[in-house]
Design a protein around this motif. Structure first.
Motif, PDB file in Angstrom:
ATOM      1  N   GLU A  29      61.574  16.784 -51.377  1.00 18.48           N
ATOM      2  CA  GLU A  29      62.851  16.073 -51.307  1.00 18.48           C
ATOM      3  C   GLU A  29      64.037  17.037 -51.305  1.00 18.48           C
ATOM      4  OE1 GLU A  29      63.064  13.088 -54.319  1.00 18.48           O
ATOM      5  OE2 GLU A  29      61.358  11.997 -53.495  1.00 18.48           O
ATOM      6  N   HIS A  33      66.220  15.212 -46.337  1.00 17.27           N
ATOM      7  CA  HIS A  33      67.165  14.243 -46.888  1.00 17.27           C
ATOM      8  C   HIS A  33      66.557  12.852 -47.021  1.00 17.27           C
ATOM      9  CE1 HIS A  33      68.055  12.036 -43.167  1.00 17.27           C
ATOM     10  NE2 HIS A  33      67.918  13.193 -42.562  1.00 17.27           N
ATOM     11  N   GLU A  37      71.514   9.455 -47.437  1.00 19.76           N
ATOM     12  CA  GLU A  37      72.207  10.546 -48.135  1.00 19.76           C
ATOM     13  C   GLU A  37      73.439  10.978 -47.336  1.00 19.76           C
ATOM     14  OE1 GLU A  37      70.727  14.590 -50.166  1.00 19.76           O
ATOM     15  OE2 GLU A  37      70.600  14.568 -47.983  1.00 19.76           O
ATOM     16  N   ARG A  42      74.548  15.668 -49.867  1.00 17.27           N
ATOM     17  CA  ARG A  42      73.732  16.331 -48.846  1.00 17.27           C
ATOM     18  C   ARG A  42      74.053  17.821 -48.778  1.00 17.27           C
ATOM     19  NH1 ARG A  42      72.648  14.264 -42.748  1.00 17.27           N
ATOM     20  NH2 ARG A  42      70.544  13.955 -43.475  1.00 17.27           N
ATOM     21  N   ARG A  45      72.415  19.613 -51.673  1.00 17.93           N
ATOM     22  CA  ARG A  45      70.966  19.710 -51.511  1.00 17.93           C
ATOM     23  C   ARG A  45      70.612  20.791 -50.506  1.00 17.93           C
ATOM     24  NH1 ARG A  45      67.984  18.418 -47.771  1.00 17.93           N
ATOM     25  NH2 ARG A  45      69.468  17.002 -46.835  1.00 17.93           N
ATOM     26  N   SER A  80      69.685  24.405 -41.830  1.00 19.72           N
ATOM     27  CA  SER A  80      69.733  22.945 -41.874  1.00 19.72           C
ATOM     28  C   SER A  80      69.484  22.392 -40.480  1.00 19.72           C
ATOM     29  CB  SER A  80      71.102  22.483 -42.373  1.00 19.72           C
ATOM     30  OG  SER A  80      72.100  22.766 -41.397  1.00 19.72           O
TER      31      SER A  80
END
Length: 93
Positions: A29, A33, A37, A42, A45, A80
């Protein structure tokens, strides 16, 4: 004796880098995402996941794999989803 030079390489050769990943065994997790979220959660994270990737001994093969297969989800090799898309769009122009 059989000539094994023409045989395909072992499939594990392609995936062995994953055994050495810093994220191995962690809760996924952090890297993927959850539904719905949004920022700023976000962004936090993704930053936390990227920090783990920063010290990972297999960061480059992980990132390269995600780029090669056009992985649409998650943080891979410190990148990402948005960073991967941006890299791919730059490399295609």
């Amino acid at each position: 004796m059989a000539d094994v030079s023409r045989l395909p390489w072992a499939i594990t050769d392609h995936w062995d880098w994953q055994v050495h990943a810093a994220c191995r065994g962690m809760n996924s997790e952090l890297f993927f995402h959850p539904d719905g979220e949004r920022d700023p959660r976000r962004s936090r994270r993704v930053a936390d996941a990227a920090r783990i990737c920063a010290g990972c001994p297999v960061r480059e093969p992980c990132r390269d794999w995600a780029r090669r297969v056009n992985e649409p989800y998650g943080v891979w090799g410190g990148e990402s989803e948005q960073e991967r898309r941006a890299h791919l769009s730059r490399s295609h122009h």
